[in-house]
Structure formats: structure tokens, C-alpha cells
Scaffold this motif. Structure first.
Motif, short mmCIF file in Angstrom:
data_model
loop_
_atom_site.label_atom_id
_atom_site.label_comp_id
_atom_site.label_asym_id
_atom_site.label_seq_id
_atom_site.Cartn_x
_atom_site.Cartn_y
_atom_site.Cartn_z
N THR A 147 0.84 -1.20 0.00
CA THR A 147 0.00 0.00 0.00
C THR A 147 0.87 1.25 0.00
N ALA A 148 1.96 1.22 0.78
CA ALA A 148 2.89 2.36 0.78
C ALA A 148 3.51 2.54 -0.60
N ALA A 149 3.89 1.42 -1.25
CA ALA A 149 4.51 1.51 -2.59
C ALA A 149 3.51 2.05 -3.61
N ILE A 150 2.25 1.69 -3.45
CA ILE A 150 1.21 2.16 -4.38
C ILE A 150 0.97 3.67 -4.18
N LEU A 151 0.93 4.09 -2.92
CA LEU A 151 0.60 5.49 -2.62
C LEU A 151 1.76 6.44 -2.90
N ASN A 152 2.98 5.92 -2.87
CA ASN A 152 4.14 6.80 -3.04
C ASN A 152 5.11 6.12 -4.01
N ALA A 209 -5.26 -0.02 -8.17
CA ALA A 209 -5.37 -0.12 -6.70
C ALA A 209 -5.31 1.27 -6.08
N ARG A 210 -4.46 2.16 -6.65
CA ARG A 210 -4.32 3.51 -6.09
C ARG A 210 -5.64 4.26 -6.13
N SER A 211 -6.39 4.09 -7.20
CA SER A 211 -7.63 4.87 -7.27
C SER A 211 -8.63 4.37 -6.21
N ALA A 212 -8.61 3.05 -5.90
CA ALA A 212 -9.50 2.54 -4.83
C ALA A 212 -9.03 3.02 -3.45
N ILE A 213 -7.72 3.09 -3.25
CA ILE A 213 -7.20 3.56 -1.95
C ILE A 213 -7.41 5.07 -1.82
N GLN A 214 -7.16 5.78 -2.93
CA GLN A 214 -7.32 7.24 -2.90
C GLN A 214 -8.78 7.61 -2.62
N ARG A 215 -9.69 6.81 -3.18
CA ARG A 215 -11.11 7.10 -2.94
C ARG A 215 -11.42 6.99 -1.45
N MET A 216 -10.82 5.95 -0.81
CA MET A 216 -11.00 5.83 0.65
C MET A 216 -10.47 7.08 1.35
N LEU A 217 -9.27 7.50 0.99
CA LEU A 217 -8.68 8.66 1.67
C LEU A 217 -9.54 9.89 1.46
N ASP A 218 -10.06 10.06 0.24
CA ASP A 218 -10.91 11.23 -0.05
C ASP A 218 -12.21 11.17 0.75
N LEU A 219 -12.85 9.98 0.77
CA LEU A 219 -14.14 9.87 1.46
C LEU A 219 -13.98 9.98 2.97
N SER A 220 -12.78 9.67 3.47
CA SER A 220 -12.55 9.68 4.93
C SER A 220 -12.10 11.01 5.45
N SER A 221 -11.66 11.91 4.55
CA SER A 221 -11.12 13.17 5.06
C SER A 221 -12.26 14.09 5.46
#
Ligand code: SF4
Length: 310
Positions: free
Chosen positions: A68-73, A295-307
Motif C-alpha cells: 500500500t505504501a509503494a502504491i501510494l508513493n 489499486a491507487r484509485s480505490a485507496i485514494q477514494r477511501m482517503l478522499d471519502l474519509s477526510s
């Protein structure tokens, strides 16, 4: 945290020299938490990983977290000190199972727990962690939802968040957290300490969740214990969250509901392996670009919806 041993000091020196940040999950043992730049739950670690400026991220956790870290950065080098540190629950949800569920329920969104492989996340509409499942479901606001792999979190989603769940696989579980459901000692503590608060991770069975004073991620449990006026807490999750609470919240009593609730995958890492990782740049964790992009777009969506929204 007390003073560092010579080996811990050497690790800190090597990390600085190598422009490396050390991230550690709450289930890492105290001697590893002591050398980390940041300790947290899966959600907190995702947030951290996204904004790291050092050249290398050394991840003290299990493989899906390092992925997940490698995907996000993606411009950073991500290392994990032992390739065998893998979450068994993440292996319970192969991408094929997700594709079959999508074919069967074409208009139903797929929400995946972060405890999944990168290839599984690439099939998801959105990812969640144990700290934000209800937030994500409320944001989607649709019924039902395909969710996996943890069946106990599916129960949490039904009972606490109020959403209908199509579980994939049928009975996914974390072998560490299901033990709380079967050992009578878990709830016996409450009789011994009637004023104590029972803090439960949503990967525990529903029979334990429904007795809880608070259900949440490890980070949320830590915050609850800090803020609460209660003085005694019975903790239903991996034992090293409890050692962190005992260390960081003096004056309160923290009882591990089961002192054998140990995640062996998390405990694959040692200080010696971390030093070797820094010296030899081992072991790199990479995710193929097409998989990482999805995968990044699914993780990013979580980060966006959670902020928090203004
Ligand atoms: S505690 Fe359970 S879900 Fe968490 S990493 Fe260990 S096996 Fe996986």
C-alpha cells in the motif's frame, strides 16, 4: 520509551544516513516500535506513506501494508525486512473471487478491507480500514455492497453501520481475532472488573463485538483509552497494542483479554532483520504499474471519502 540499546541506536543511525523513514504497525513488538518514526494503524500508516519525503520507506508490518505504501508513493523505494511477513487473511481473497462476485452482481460496488493484496485492491471500487468502514459505506449510501475478506467486519457493517453485505469469501477471518470468540476468558475479565471498558477490534466475532463499550481500529482504541475517564480497559486485539497502551498511557490499567493473541506474521520482523534491511536494501516491495494504478484509485477514494469535509 526508555533509552535505546546499541543495536537500536545503530538502526536509527543507518536510517538517517540512508535517508530512510521507518513506519511500524501497532502490532509490532516494543523494541521495534521504539525505533520507528511513526507507529499507527493501517489508516494512519496509509496517510503517512502518502506524504513521506525521504528516499526510502522501511515498513515494519506485513506485506500488504508495504504494498500500500509503494502504491501510494510510487517514486519511493519501499523495503520490508522479511518477505514472509504476510497476513494470512489477505491470502483468503484471490482476485478471481472478486471478479466472479462482480459478474454475479454487476451493479453492486466492491468495498475491500485494506488487508488484501494489491491485485485484489485493483478489482475494488473503494478500500476501507477498520477505522472507516461505516464512513465509506455511508458515503456510498447504497445497498447491498460486496465486501471482503473479513466476515466479522461484514457483521460489523451489518449491525453497526446498517448496510447489507454480500461477503467474499463466505467466511473470511483473522485467526488472531477469532480466538476472542471462543475463549471464555475474553468475557470473564468483565465480571472480574465490572467498571472496566471493553475495547474490541471489529475483526473479533460479533458475540464479542456486541458486548463492547467501544469497537474500533487500534488507533481509535488508543485514542478512546486516552480520552476516557475510566481507569481500567480490557483489550480485544493483538497483545502489542496493549503494550503500547501500557507504555504511553501511565496511570491506567490495560488488560489483554487473551495474552496469547499474537500475530505471528507481524512478529517475523526483528531488529537484526531491520538492520540487515538497511545495510543491504532488502527486500524491495514493488507493484506492477497497471495493478498499482487501479489499486491507487480505490485507496485514494477511501482517503478522499474519509477526510473531514469543510
Ligand atoms: S492480526 Fe490478523 S489481520 Fe492483522 S496482520 Fe495478523 S493475521 Fe492479518
Amino acid at each position: 520509551m526508555g533509552s535505546l540499546t546499541p543495536l537500536q541506536q545503530e538502526i536509527r543511525r543507518l536510517a538517517k544516513e540512508n535517508d530512510t523513514v521507518i513506519l511500524a504497525h501497532n502490532y509490532q513488538p516494543p523494541e521495534i516500535q521504539a525505533i520507528a518514526d511513526y507507529i499507527g494503524d493501517s489508516f494512519g500508516l496509509c496517510q503517512q506513506a502518502q506524504h513521506i519525503e525521504e528516499e526510502t520507506i522501511l515498513f515494519c508490518g506485513v506485506r500488504f501494508m508495504a504494498e500500500t505504501a509503494a502504491i501510494l508513493n510510487p517514486t519511493k523505494r519501499v523495503l520490508i525486512p522479511d518477505l514472509k511477513a504476510r497476513c494470512p487473511m489477505a491470502a483468503q481473497l484471490p482476485p478471481k473471487l472478486i471478479r466472479e462476485a462482480k459478474q454475479k452482481h454487476p451493479d453492486v460496488p466492491v468495498v475491500l478491507y485494506v488487508n488484501t493484496t494489491a491485485e485484489a485492491k485493483a478489482e475494488a471500487d473503494v478500500v476501507c480500514t477498520s477505522s472507516n468502514l461505516c464512513t465509506i459505506l455511508q458515503a456510498l449510501n447504497t445497498n447491498p455492497v460486496i465486501f471482503g475478506p473479513d466476515g466479522n467486519m461484514a457483521e460489523y457493517a451489518r449491525h453497526i453501520c446498517g448496510y447489507d453485505i454480500i461477503p467474499i469469501p463466505d467466511h473470511g477471518f483473522c485467526h488472531v481475532h477469532v480466538t476472542f470468540s471462543f475463549d471464555p476468558q475474553t468475557l470473564a475479565w468483565k465480571q472480574e472488573h465490572p467498571d472496566a471498558k471493553l475495547l474490541v477490534h471489529p475483526e473479533c466475532g460479533w458475540n464479542i463485538q456486541e458486548q463492547a463499550d467501544f469497537i474500533g481500529s487500534t488507533g481509535q482504541m488508543l485514542q478512546y483509552a486516552r480520552d476516557s475517564s475510566a481507569s481500567t480497559f480490557i483489550i480485544c486485539t493483538e497483545v502489542d497494542l496493549v503494550t503500547r497502551m501500557q507504555r504511553e498511557i501511565p496511570g491506567k490499567q490495560f488488560i489483554p483479554a487473551l495474552d496469547y493473541a499474537v500475530c505471528k506474521a507481524m512478529k517475523k520482523l526483528t531488529l537484526e532483520k531491520i538492520k540487515a534491511s538497511l545495510v543491504h536494501n532488502q527486500y524491495p516491495v514493488t507493484v506492477a504499474k497497471p495493478v498499482a494504478d487501479k489499486a491507487r484509485s480505490a485507496i485514494q477514494r477511501m482517503l478522499d471519502l474519509s477526510s473531514p469535509k469543510d
